[in-house]
Motif scaffolding. Structure first.
Motif, PDB file in Angstrom:
ATOM      1  N   GLU A  39     -20.742 -11.439  15.169  1.00 32.88           N
ATOM      2  CA  GLU A  39     -20.836 -12.375  15.657  1.00 32.88           C
ATOM      3  C   GLU A  39     -22.260 -12.392  16.612  1.00 32.88           C
ATOM      4  O   GLU A  39     -22.821 -13.492  15.791  1.00 32.88           O
ATOM      5  CB  GLU A  39     -20.312 -12.223  16.983  1.00 32.88           C
ATOM      6  N   MET A  40     -22.829 -11.199  16.215  1.00 36.91           N
ATOM      7  CA  MET A  40     -23.954 -10.628  16.706  1.00 36.91           C
ATOM      8  C   MET A  40     -24.926 -11.065  15.743  1.00 36.91           C
ATOM      9  O   MET A  40     -26.121 -12.179  16.691  1.00 36.91           O
ATOM     10  CB  MET A  40     -24.716  -9.527  17.154  1.00 36.91           C
ATOM     11  N   SER A  41     -25.262 -11.342  14.280  1.00 35.16           N
ATOM     12  CA  SER A  41     -25.235 -11.755  12.951  1.00 35.16           C
ATOM     13  C   SER A  41     -25.151 -12.962  12.794  1.00 35.16           C
ATOM     14  O   SER A  41     -26.069 -13.548  12.140  1.00 35.16           O
ATOM     15  CB  SER A  41     -25.111 -10.988  12.061  1.00 35.16           C
ATOM     16  N   HIS A  42     -24.383 -13.781  12.968  1.00 32.88           N
ATOM     17  CA  HIS A  42     -24.139 -15.024  13.132  1.00 32.88           C
ATOM     18  C   HIS A  42     -24.320 -15.497  14.453  1.00 32.88           C
ATOM     19  O   HIS A  42     -24.473 -16.914  14.539  1.00 32.88           O
ATOM     20  CB  HIS A  42     -23.225 -16.087  12.418  1.00 32.88           C
ATOM     21  N   SER A  43     -25.271 -15.644  15.002  1.00 32.06           N
ATOM     22  CA  SER A  43     -25.078 -16.234  16.149  1.00 32.06           C
ATOM     23  C   SER A  43     -26.621 -17.426  16.002  1.00 32.06           C
ATOM     24  O   SER A  43     -26.573 -18.308  16.921  1.00 32.06           O
ATOM     25  CB  SER A  43     -25.943 -14.980  16.877  1.00 32.06           C
ATOM     26  N   GLU A  45     -33.407 -12.204  17.560  1.00 37.54           N
ATOM     27  CA  GLU A  45     -33.049 -11.392  18.631  1.00 37.54           C
ATOM     28  C   GLU A  45     -31.776 -10.137  18.739  1.00 37.54           C
ATOM     29  O   GLU A  45     -31.673  -9.305  18.557  1.00 37.54           O
ATOM     30  CB  GLU A  45     -33.843 -11.515  20.139  1.00 37.54           C
ATOM     31  N   LYS A  46     -31.029 -11.246  18.608  1.00 38.47           N
ATOM     32  CA  LYS A  46     -29.454 -10.477  18.478  1.00 38.47           C
ATOM     33  C   LYS A  46     -28.977  -9.799  17.167  1.00 38.47           C
ATOM     34  O   LYS A  46     -28.641  -8.506  17.420  1.00 38.47           O
ATOM     35  CB  LYS A  46     -28.613 -11.577  18.973  1.00 38.47           C
ATOM     36  N   TYR A  47     -29.456 -10.756  15.923  1.00 38.86           N
ATOM     37  CA  TYR A  47     -29.252  -9.795  15.015  1.00 38.86           C
ATOM     38  C   TYR A  47     -30.303  -8.827  14.871  1.00 38.86           C
ATOM     39  O   TYR A  47     -29.326  -7.524  14.102  1.00 38.86           O
ATOM     40  CB  TYR A  47     -29.841 -10.419  13.522  1.00 38.86           C
ATOM     41  N   LEU A  48     -31.264  -8.076  15.130  1.00 37.79           N
ATOM     42  CA  LEU A  48     -32.275  -7.339  15.142  1.00 37.79           C
ATOM     43  C   LEU A  48     -31.277  -6.464  16.135  1.00 37.79           C
ATOM     44  O   LEU A  48     -31.177  -5.764  15.941  1.00 37.79           O
ATOM     45  CB  LEU A  48     -33.408  -7.377  15.487  1.00 37.79           C
ATOM     46  N   GLU A  49     -30.588  -7.041  17.125  1.00 39.38           N
ATOM     47  CA  GLU A  49     -30.189  -5.171  17.915  1.00 39.38           C
ATOM     48  C   GLU A  49     -29.571  -4.982  17.560  1.00 39.38           C
ATOM     49  O   GLU A  49     -28.440  -3.566  17.365  1.00 39.38           O
ATOM     50  CB  GLU A  49     -29.409  -5.840  19.167  1.00 39.38           C
ATOM     51  N   CYS A  87     -31.864 -14.479  -0.185  1.00 38.95           N
ATOM     52  CA  CYS A  87     -30.675 -13.263   0.105  1.00 38.95           C
ATOM     53  C   CYS A  87     -29.906 -14.394   0.727  1.00 38.95           C
ATOM     54  O   CYS A  87     -30.528 -14.661   1.629  1.00 38.95           O
ATOM     55  CB  CYS A  87     -30.490 -12.106   1.035  1.00 38.95           C
ATOM     56  N   PRO A  88     -29.607 -14.992  -0.186  1.00 41.86           N
ATOM     57  CA  PRO A  88     -28.933 -16.537   0.348  1.00 41.86           C
ATOM     58  C   PRO A  88     -28.239 -16.620   2.170  1.00 41.86           C
ATOM     59  O   PRO A  88     -28.339 -17.370   3.133  1.00 41.86           O
ATOM     60  CB  PRO A  88     -27.845 -16.714  -0.355  1.00 41.86           C
ATOM     61  N   THR A  89     -27.425 -15.887   2.274  1.00 40.91           N
ATOM     62  CA  THR A  89     -26.778 -15.333   3.253  1.00 40.91           C
ATOM     63  C   THR A  89     -27.341 -15.025   4.571  1.00 40.91           C
ATOM     64  O   THR A  89     -27.647 -15.962   5.722  1.00 40.91           O
ATOM     65  CB  THR A  89     -25.204 -14.688   3.143  1.00 40.91           C
ATOM     66  N   SER A  90     -28.133 -14.202   4.666  1.00 42.55           N
ATOM     67  CA  SER A  90     -29.053 -13.976   5.123  1.00 42.55           C
ATOM     68  C   SER A  90     -29.779 -14.721   5.706  1.00 42.55           C
ATOM     69  O   SER A  90     -30.431 -14.659   7.109  1.00 42.55           O
ATOM     70  CB  SER A  90     -30.081 -12.059   5.056  1.00 42.55           C
ATOM     71  N   ASN A  91     -30.520 -15.214   4.737  1.00 43.96           N
ATOM     72  CA  ASN A  91     -31.466 -16.412   5.397  1.00 43.96           C
ATOM     73  C   ASN A  91     -31.137 -17.064   5.894  1.00 43.96           C
ATOM     74  O   ASN A  91     -31.693 -18.187   6.726  1.00 43.96           O
ATOM     75  CB  ASN A  91     -31.596 -17.155   4.408  1.00 43.96           C
ATOM     76  N   VAL A  92     -29.705 -17.905   5.774  1.00 40.04           N
ATOM     77  CA  VAL A  92     -29.369 -18.832   6.995  1.00 40.04           C
ATOM     78  C   VAL A  92     -28.661 -18.118   7.500  1.00 40.04           C
ATOM     79  O   VAL A  92     -29.185 -18.831   9.227  1.00 40.04           O
ATOM     80  CB  VAL A  92     -27.617 -19.077   6.433  1.00 40.04           C
ATOM     81  N   GLN A  93     -28.423 -16.932   8.510  1.00 44.78           N
ATOM     82  CA  GLN A  93     -28.460 -15.880   9.975  1.00 44.78           C
ATOM     83  C   GLN A  93     -29.892 -15.836  10.528  1.00 44.78           C
ATOM     84  O   GLN A  93     -29.999 -16.463  11.834  1.00 44.78           O
ATOM     85  CB  GLN A  93     -27.526 -14.923   9.708  1.00 44.78           C
ATOM     86  N   THR A  94     -30.754 -15.869   9.778  1.00 42.09           N
ATOM     87  CA  THR A  94     -32.085 -16.116  10.224  1.00 42.09           C
ATOM     88  C   THR A  94     -32.881 -17.103  10.201  1.00 42.09           C
ATOM     89  O   THR A  94     -34.290 -17.372  10.628  1.00 42.09           O
ATOM     90  CB  THR A  94     -33.070 -14.627   9.500  1.00 42.09           C
ATOM     91  N   GLY A  95     -31.767 -18.208   9.794  1.00 40.89           N
ATOM     92  CA  GLY A  95     -33.198 -19.522  10.026  1.00 40.89           C
ATOM     93  C   GLY A  95     -34.025 -19.586   9.013  1.00 40.89           C
ATOM     94  O   GLY A  95     -34.242 -20.922   8.928  1.00 40.89           O
ATOM     95  N   ALA A  96     -34.213 -18.832   7.770  1.00 42.04           N
ATOM     96  CA  ALA A  96     -34.921 -19.338   6.856  1.00 42.04           C
ATOM     97  C   ALA A  96     -34.390 -20.201   5.922  1.00 42.04           C
ATOM     98  O   ALA A  96     -34.772 -21.048   5.151  1.00 42.04           O
ATOM     99  CB  ALA A  96     -34.838 -18.040   6.280  1.00 42.04           C
TER     100      ALA A  96
END
Length: 362
Positions: free
Chosen positions: A58-62, A66-70, A262-271
């Protein structure tokens, strides 16, 4: 016999190569709970493994960086003893082996694991111990990438660690952390030292910041590979017929500089806005040296096989495409040339050939 579309189940069975995976981003939720109990860490949002895994997702897909890094505050907090580091490293390699990965490079920042008194050398040796045990048990080879935090000033220390332990299992060096305001040239002395020592290094660049970060990583620092490199798309004009490459993009492609995507991660972080809109589609079509990676398996709720399966769904990739990504990764690994060839010709190509022409059991 017609070629079968790659399914997730079949993708798990083929030999794969992973170059960009963070140790503190891949813990099992149950292990986090165990280590928190053993160390006395009381900061977890829940001690139920299933609920904790859901919290990380949940935090990582928000959509909030900031929530991702938390989330990393919790994983790093329970990785402060040699025993914890060895366990996490072993389980990381074991999980990768179960996903069909035959060679991986896993990165972590030794300076983040010294809060309870461990020295940098003790951190490195504990992680290498876990990887070595997993190789003995599961056959997977894992090289460590020691990482310096780009907002700190310990990169020379970490670079010296990489050289000191390169014959013991450390494959190379990396810098990570926020790109904006912390250009790679702040660590130029470390990169120049590594070049003098004939050592390998990759640099996180072109994820949270644009073309200047990529340009500095390559032209000033001499990076062997680019961690992410997604923003190289900003130097490509894909409007109309064909695609026109700017000078930096053309240089990256011409020099075959590997992109650790890193496709999934790039979507999560907005890249990237989505998997279907990820630049990897265009970059693969233009024959950049693209590799596919997981970044943080816990936060992304992903595996390398699932990354491949998502790309198959988004772009219609075939077994030949997945083999191309895999061979790219193996070619780009910080491993002896003869060992890379042995894995490509003796393991990867035969494994994909079998998958391509073997029908799944009904």
């Amino acid at each position: 016999m017609a070629e079968e579309r790659p399914s997730l189940e079949r993708i798990r069975q083929v030999p794969k190569v992973l170059l960009h995976d963070h140790l503190d981003g891949g813990l099992r939720p149950g292990t986090i709970v165990d280590l928190a109990r053993e160390s006395g860490y009381d900061g977890l949002p829940t001690r139920d493994p299933a609920s904790l895994g859901a919290w990380f997702a949940e935090m990582s897909h928000s959509g909030s960086l900031e929530k991702y890094l938390e989330t990393f505050g919790h994983t790093v907090a329970v990785m402060q003893s040699a025993e914890a580091l060895t366990r996490v490293a072993y389980e990381c390699a074991e999980d990768l082996a179960k996903d069909g990965v035959v060679y991986a490079e896993v990165r972590y920042a030794p300076e983040l694991h010294t809060e309870n008194g461990l020295g940098l050398e003790e951190v490195v040796e504990a992680v290498l111990d876990g990887f070595a045990r997993a190789r003995a048990d599961h056959g997977i080879r894992v090289g460590a990438l020691v990482t310096a935090m780009r907002h700190q000033a310990r990169s020379m220390e970490i670079a010296e660690l990489a050289v000191r332990y390169r014959d013991a299992g450390v494959a190379g060096f990396d810098i990570a952390g926020a790109e904006a305001g912390y250009p790679p040239t702040r660590h130029l002395d470390a990169f120049e030292y590594l070049q003098r020592e004939n050592a390998h290094f990759t640099i996180h660049a072109g994820e949270g910041f644009g073309l200047p970060s990529i340009w500095e990583a390559i032209q000033w620092c001499g990076a062997d590979r680019l961690g992410h490199g997604v923003r190289i798309i900003d130097d490509i004009d894909a409007a109309g017929d064909g695609a026109r490459l700017g000078r930096l993009a053309a240089y990256v492609r011409d020099k075959r500089i590997p992109l650790e995507m890193c496709p999934t991660s790039n979507v999560q972080t907005g890249a990237a806005p989505s998997i279907a809109e990820h630049p990897i589609g265009l970059l693969r079509a233009l024959n950049f040296r693209v590799t596919v990676n997981t970044d943080n398996r816990l936060m992304g709720g992903t595996t390398l096989s699932e990354e491949f399966a998502a790309l198959v769904d988004a772009f219609g990739y075939t077994w030949d495409d997945l083999q191309w990504f895999t061979v790219n990764a193996m070619k780009s690994a910080f491993l002896d040339f003869s060992e890379r060839l042995e894995l490509i010709n003796g393991v990867i190509k035969p494994g994909f050939a079998q998958a391509k022409w073997t029908r799944p059991l009904a």
